[in-house]
Scaffold this motif. Structure first.
Motif, mmCIF file in Angstrom:
data_model
loop_
_atom_site.group_PDB
_atom_site.id
_atom_site.type_symbol
_atom_site.label_atom_id
_atom_site.label_comp_id
_atom_site.label_asym_id
_atom_site.label_seq_id
_atom_site.Cartn_x
_atom_site.Cartn_y
_atom_site.Cartn_z
ATOM 1 N N MET A 86 -96.909 -24.759 -24.047
ATOM 2 C CA MET A 86 -97.003 -24.749 -25.505
ATOM 3 C C MET A 86 -98.411 -25.118 -25.967
ATOM 4 O O MET A 86 -98.943 -24.518 -26.898
ATOM 5 N N MET A 123 -91.762 -14.148 -36.162
ATOM 6 C CA MET A 123 -92.935 -14.809 -35.573
ATOM 7 C C MET A 123 -92.535 -15.953 -34.652
ATOM 8 O O MET A 123 -93.184 -16.185 -33.634
ATOM 9 N N LEU A 124 -91.460 -16.656 -35.002
ATOM 10 C CA LEU A 124 -90.986 -17.700 -34.102
ATOM 11 C C LEU A 124 -90.567 -17.090 -32.767
ATOM 12 O O LEU A 124 -90.812 -17.655 -31.699
ATOM 13 N N LEU A 125 -89.958 -15.931 -32.821
ATOM 14 C CA LEU A 125 -89.579 -15.243 -31.576
ATOM 15 C C LEU A 125 -90.823 -14.845 -30.787
ATOM 16 O O LEU A 125 -90.851 -14.893 -29.562
ATOM 17 N N GLN A 126 -91.862 -14.498 -31.518
ATOM 18 C CA GLN A 126 -93.123 -14.131 -30.871
ATOM 19 C C GLN A 126 -93.757 -15.363 -30.194
ATOM 20 O O GLN A 126 -94.322 -15.252 -29.105
ATOM 21 N N VAL A 127 -93.655 -16.513 -30.839
ATOM 22 C CA VAL A 127 -94.112 -17.756 -30.201
ATOM 23 C C VAL A 127 -93.378 -17.934 -28.874
ATOM 24 O O VAL A 127 -93.983 -18.246 -27.830
ATOM 25 N N GLY A 128 -92.076 -17.711 -28.929
ATOM 26 C CA GLY A 128 -91.267 -17.866 -27.719
ATOM 27 C C GLY A 128 -91.724 -16.945 -26.604
ATOM 28 O O GLY A 128 -91.782 -17.339 -25.430
ATOM 29 N N GLN A 129 -92.078 -15.738 -26.950
ATOM 30 C CA GLN A 129 -92.526 -14.762 -25.950
ATOM 31 C C GLN A 129 -93.826 -15.227 -25.272
ATOM 32 O O GLN A 129 -93.965 -15.139 -24.055
ATOM 33 N N THR A 130 -94.731 -15.734 -26.071
ATOM 34 C CA THR A 130 -95.999 -16.190 -25.503
ATOM 35 C C THR A 130 -95.817 -17.423 -24.630
ATOM 36 O O THR A 130 -96.379 -17.515 -23.536
ATOM 37 N N VAL A 131 -95.027 -18.365 -25.091
ATOM 38 C CA VAL A 131 -94.793 -19.568 -24.288
ATOM 39 C C VAL A 131 -94.130 -19.191 -22.964
ATOM 40 O O VAL A 131 -94.474 -19.729 -21.903
ATOM 41 N N ALA A 132 -93.215 -18.237 -22.998
ATOM 42 C CA ALA A 132 -92.571 -17.777 -21.757
ATOM 43 C C ALA A 132 -93.606 -17.243 -20.779
ATOM 44 O O ALA A 132 -93.539 -17.509 -19.571
ATOM 45 N N ALA A 133 -94.573 -16.509 -21.288
ATOM 46 C CA ALA A 133 -95.605 -15.932 -20.423
ATOM 47 C C ALA A 133 -96.520 -17.012 -19.855
ATOM 48 O O ALA A 133 -96.847 -17.006 -18.663
#
Lengths: 79, 79, 79, 79, 79, 79
Positions: free
Chosen positions: E25, E55-65
């Motif tokens: 994060m 956008m919150l879902l997009q945050v999730g995608q980046t943190v996953a990566a």
């Protein structure tokens, strides 16, 4: 039940990178076919994404992901 | 508590790439089912994405990602 | 300081693929919780994405990514 | 039938990271060419994405994905 | 010149998965900070994405990566 | 012909994770530069994405992908 074939030849192994790339494109298309089996609708939607810059880039992203898997399966064709 | 089964058969192992691909599509759908358990709403939303070019491409992206994991689990079905 | 627990049990290891998949969904949700800690706002936003086809597909994409990591951590549950 | 060459030289192996990166960009472009073979349309769409911040970022995402595969194929050029 | 620290502690190694997730994060946030160094603007943009479902879902995608990389660096904390 | 250098130093190897992260950001930017070589246009587009929450998140996603490759190339700097 899944009527559409999802992987032509039922294998990820190809003789060359070029054929692996062709397989990546086919696999990407077959998921769309399985999700939207109506040929006429799919034809219209293809016209949409083939003429839209953002969607063409999205096609590229998916093919890249499919190809990564195929390349790994083929040990990157390193002989 | 999670009521929806997320992985049919509770395994990533499949006999063939084709079955692995079918599993990838099922796993992608079951996440949606777990997130939106109402069958009627999900049916309406399915109509939306099955008729939208950009969303169909997004389906393809997710299936590609699920399949990468399944293919790795099966050692890419290299025997 | 990070108040929200991000990984329940503080481990990526699970007994089965199904439990691994449940963990993937939880981990995806906990990032959202850490980013938007207000329960009421998060509840409203959940209603938004659970009823939007494109956002549901985006949920699927993130869960796929989280699951890939968990599956690798568990050696794909191959025994 | 696939008329467009998808991988120049039909190999993922390159002498250097720089050449690998150039290959990643070419491979990304050739998927777009195979999907939209009309040069004039593609030229117009290129003007669109080359002048749009979000689409340029999307180009970057796809090139990153292609490059990951090429880098793995080349054992990251570690000698 | 890059003024913002991009990886706190200059290491991907963490004692636990939970700490690895916190690092994911932070690393995601620090890229945003490096790209938009103005604290006031970043604060406003944070309000935007923390209240937007997509956008919150997009945050999730980046943190996953980011987390996938950190998990691999730590051999998935398998001991 | 590709005029823009795509990978500074023509190597993915860096001394530290921090330098690897800086390289990831540079590599992401250089793809944009190669796609849109006009400095003035790129400057305007940079103002767009540096002030847009969704686009900043997209920057983060791309940097994460580039960094994953660089980290693998460096064996995650595990010594």
């Amino acid at each position: 039940m899944q009527a559409t074939t999802l992987i032509p030849g039922n294998t990820l192994l190809t003789a060359t990178p070029e054929e692996g790339r062709q397989l990546a494109m086919k696999m990407a298309r077959l998921v769309i076919k399985a999700t939207q089996p109506d040929d006429a609708i799919r034809g219209k939607l293809r016209d949409v994404y083939a003429n839209d810059a953002a969607m063409l880039l999205q096609v590229g992203q998916t093919v890249a992901a499919e190809f990564a898997t195929i390349a790994a399966a083929n040990n990157h064709w390193r002989g």
